[in-house]
Design an enzyme around this catalytic site. Structure first.
Site, PDB file in Angstrom:
ATOM      1  CD  GLU A  46     -14.309 -70.953 -44.667  1.00  0.00           C
ATOM      2  OE1 GLU A  46     -13.561 -70.240 -45.350  1.00  0.00           O
ATOM      3  OE2 GLU A  46     -14.330 -70.937 -43.411  1.00  0.00           O
ATOM      4  CE  LYS A 115     -12.642 -66.783 -45.472  1.00  0.00           C
ATOM      5  NZ  LYS A 115     -12.155 -67.983 -44.741  1.00  0.00           N
ATOM      6  CB  CYS A 168     -14.831 -67.952 -42.144  1.00  0.00           C
ATOM      7  SG  CYS A 168     -14.036 -68.495 -40.603  1.00  0.00           S
ATOM      8  N   GLY A 360     -47.623 -49.291  -1.147  1.00  0.00           N
ATOM      9  CA  GLY A 360     -47.666 -50.035  -2.394  1.00  0.00           C
ATOM     10  C   GLY A 360     -46.326 -50.058  -3.088  1.00  0.00           C
ATOM     11  CG  ASP A 362     -46.202 -47.886  -8.854  1.00  0.00           C
ATOM     12  OD1 ASP A 362     -45.513 -48.861  -9.161  1.00  0.00           O
ATOM     13  OD2 ASP A 362     -47.216 -47.546  -9.487  1.00  0.00           O
ATOM     14  CG  ASN A 442     -60.396 -39.289 -10.674  1.00  0.00           C
ATOM     15  OD1 ASN A 442     -59.655 -40.246 -10.475  1.00  0.00           O
ATOM     16  ND2 ASN A 442     -60.934 -39.042 -11.859  1.00  0.00           N
ATOM     17  CB  THR A 466     -45.103 -42.804  -6.688  1.00  0.00           C
ATOM     18  OG1 THR A 466     -46.490 -42.465  -6.807  1.00  0.00           O
ATOM     19  CG2 THR A 466     -44.504 -42.055  -5.504  1.00  0.00           C
ATOM     20  CE  LYS A 604     -56.025 -39.862 -17.239  1.00  0.00           C
ATOM     21  NZ  LYS A 604     -56.455 -41.064 -16.478  1.00  0.00           N
TER      22      LYS A 604
END
EC number: 6.3.5.1
Length: 643
Positions: A46, A115, A168, A360, A362, A442, A466, A604
């Site tokens: 300024e 301003k 400002c 593990g 998870d 699976n 999980t 999914k």
């Protein structure tokens, strides 16, 4: 723009009070330096041409006319540059004096912005010298031999990018002008300031800038007066700040005795995507301000950069906060998970939790959340039934860690080996146990889920899921297997963050055997353990060897879902974030894998169990992400092929 980035700079020159020629010389040097660094827009403090602390010298007509002459020379001397510059000086319009920002480029004055809010309290006396923009009666001014637009209702740029200016004190009021500028389309706000230093004021200012950039979904570039201003009654530290949508991107050194040029970038594409996604941004705001002033678009093209180099840091772990914020974030995440699970137990009036423990990361996090939930509900930990279900790929290390963790946490332990059940199933469907394909894998995952569900039915309990956010993004879970649960506490947590959460618990919430076990789990490779171990009882099936590093996939997930970036931009950011760790070929390979799996595995996510949204990204169709299961990835893959 280059991948959507605008290169900006906040400049803090040396000044001498009331020496316009000297000040303009220093400003010119910084403009030239910024131009050499490919800055597209540079902002100065300024009243930098005169210095802010001239006080009653602002009533001296010689100072005002010399300020105009200095501006004229500055515009002329930088006419060969394409950079857009914003400087501050007093501008006399008729019999009124305004505290103004002047925008110029290539020898042309583009706009003059006065301003609005003049501080006149404590150490400030601006109304003694200046009048507010509200008192303006013209919309253009003659300045430095040019006619230029004048006013606060000015947007500067083109249709695809616009910026605006406030000065400002304008930021400190209840409704800053930048709020209206943003509603009307400004994506970046430049603030020319001369805010002095007192204890704690800087922290408050940083909060203001951060919040205003978030509220406006805008970039905010702040340049504050520095060394050279009078210290007769106050001190100016020279503040340069760049913020973007609530995040402080870059800061200059306060109290430096040297001139400063802080160069950084603002992601205009990110801001546009945020505004597009947040449909309430403009709709509700315009309803609140039915009498918005009519804005003028002042056309000005942003200079192009031939060779763009990104200077701002790109974190390789965007889900993980840095520094001291991490501990606070971990505690908050656990509180969200615990709050969600506790509500489910209170609602169902169930007193039993059933959870599969593999050794593990998870299942470890899910168990920790469940234990802390039971503690908070004053329910006995023995009501948590942890079931370890060793199979063909279970190693001694993970088995031991599962047992040790459950023992140390004081829950009920059950062991059900799935080997015989899986072999019987192979026999029933005519599948050879020697064929280690998706059916082989699976079968085990579904057998484990069946056990958990049936035990929960038998005991009147809830199966605690999980699976994590990263697995859901990649589809790295078995449909109607570990994909299913009665409440998935980790569904909003990415894999990279899980590691930090478990580490935090090991360091802050438990001790002794529990902590030692957690640290060993953290050191164990991520694996579903569905394939037989090797002759040394070591894990053969390492997830990241198959689908790629989770830190890359979490990075891709963050920028694709959170900001809607195209693969080309994600690739560009990843190059910077993982420089020296992954080659371009590796990043491109796993990015392609991520896109393919993300699209093909949507089915999914379309039928996910309930689970709490924790961060800004969630893939539940009820919580955040709605996508057809038969959407094709062709456009995204083509974008990768063009890299």
């Amino acid at each position: 723009m280059n991948h959507g980035f605008l290169k900006v700079a906040t400049a803090i020159p040396h000044v001498k009070v009331a020496d316009c020629t000297y000040n303009a010389t220093r400003i010119q040097a910084l403009i030239e330096k910024a131009s050499q660094q490919d800055v597209q827009i540079v902002c100065f403090p300024e009243l930098c041409i005169t210095a802010y602390t001239c006080a009653d010298l602002f009533h001296q007509q010689l100072l005002i006319s010399e300020a105009e002459n200095a501006l004229r020379n500055l515009v002329k001397e930088t006419a060969h540059l394409k950079i857009i510059s914003i400087v501050g000086l007093p501008v006399k319009v008729g019999s009124r004096l305004f505290n103004c920002a002047v925008v110029f480029k290539a020898g042309e004055i583009i706009a003059v912005v006065p301003k609005t809010h003049l501080p006149n309290y404590n150490e400030f006396y601006e109304k003694r010298w200046f009048v507010s923009s509200k008192d303006a009666i013209v919309d253009s001014v003659e300045l430095a031999g040019q006619r230029a637009p004048f006013g606060i209702n000015l947007l500067i740029g083109k249709v695809d990018f616009r910026f605006a200016i406030e000065l400002c004190e304008d930021l400190w009021v209840t409704v800053p002008p930048s709020s209206l500028h943003s509603i009307m389309g400004a994506q970046v706000i430049f603030n020319l300031s001369a805010s002095n230093e007192i204890i704690s004021k800087n922290d408050y200012l940083l909060s203001l800038i951060s919040q205003q950039s978030a509220r406006c979904m805008a970039g905010y570039v702040y340049a504050g007066a520095g060394f050279g201003e009078s210290s007769q009654d106050v001190v100016f530290a020279g503040k340069g700040i760049v913020a973007e949508n609530g995040r402080l991107v870059a800061q200059a050194d306060r109290f430096s005795f040297e001139e400063q040029l802080l160069v950084s970038e603002i992601d205009i594409e990110l801001l546009a995507n945020e505004r597009q996604k947040n449909t309430g941004f403009a709709q509700d705001s315009t309803a609140l301000f039915p009498s918005l002033p009519e804005y003028r678009l002042i056309e000005c093209s942003v200079p192009e950069i031939e060779t763009f180099v990104l200077s701002r840091e790109v974190s390789p772990t965007p889900f993980i906060p840095a520094g001291l914020e991490l501990d606070k974030r971990c505690e908050e995440i656990f509180s969200i998970q615990i709050g969600g699970l506790a509500k489910r137990f209170v609602h169902t009036q169930s007193k039993i939790a059933v959870i599969g423990i593999s050794g593990g990361l998870d299942s470890t996090l899910a168990l920790l959340v469940t234990v802390l939930t039971f503690d908070k509900l004053a329910m006995p930990r023995k009501n948590i039934i942890g079931i370890t279900m060793p199979g063909f790929g279970t190693t001694g290390r993970t088995y031991k860690n599962a047992i040790d963790l459950m023992n140390s946490l004081g829950i009920t332990i059950r062991e059900i080996d799935i080997t015989e059940a899986s072999l019987q199933h192979f026999s029933d469907i005519g599948h050879s146990e020697d064929i280690h394909d998706v059916t082989y894998e699976n079968t085990q995952a579904r057998e484990r889920t069946q056990i958990l569900m049936n035990v929960a039915n038998k005991e009147g309990g809830l199966v605690i899921g999980t699976g994590d956010l990263s697995e859901l993004a990649m589809g790295w879970c078995t449909y109607n297997g570990d994909h299913m649960s009665m409440y998935g506490v980790n569904s909003g947590i990415p894999k990279t963050l899980i590691r930090y959460l478990v580490t935090w618990v090991a360091n802050h919430k438990v001790s002794g055997e529990s902590a030692a076990t957690l640290h060993d789990i953290l050191d164990t490779p991520v694996s579903p353990e569905l394939l037989p171990m090797d002759e040394n009882d070591e894990i053969v099936q390492k997830t990241e060897d198959i689908i790629g590093p989770y830190e890359l996939h979490d990075f891709f997930l963050f920028y694709m879902v959170r900001y809607g970036f195209r693969p080309a931009k994600i690739f560009y950011l990843a190059q910077h974030a993982f420089e020296g760790k992954y080659t371009n070929e590796v990043i491109r390979k796993w990015l392609k894998t991520f896109i393919r799996r993300f699209f093909s595995q949507q089915f999914k996510r379309s039928c996910l169990p309930d689970g709490p949204k924790v961060g800004s990204i969630n893939l539940s169709p009820r919580g955040d992400w709605r996508m057809p299961s038969d959407a094709v990835a062709a456009l995204w893959l083509q974008d990768i092929e063009r890299l």
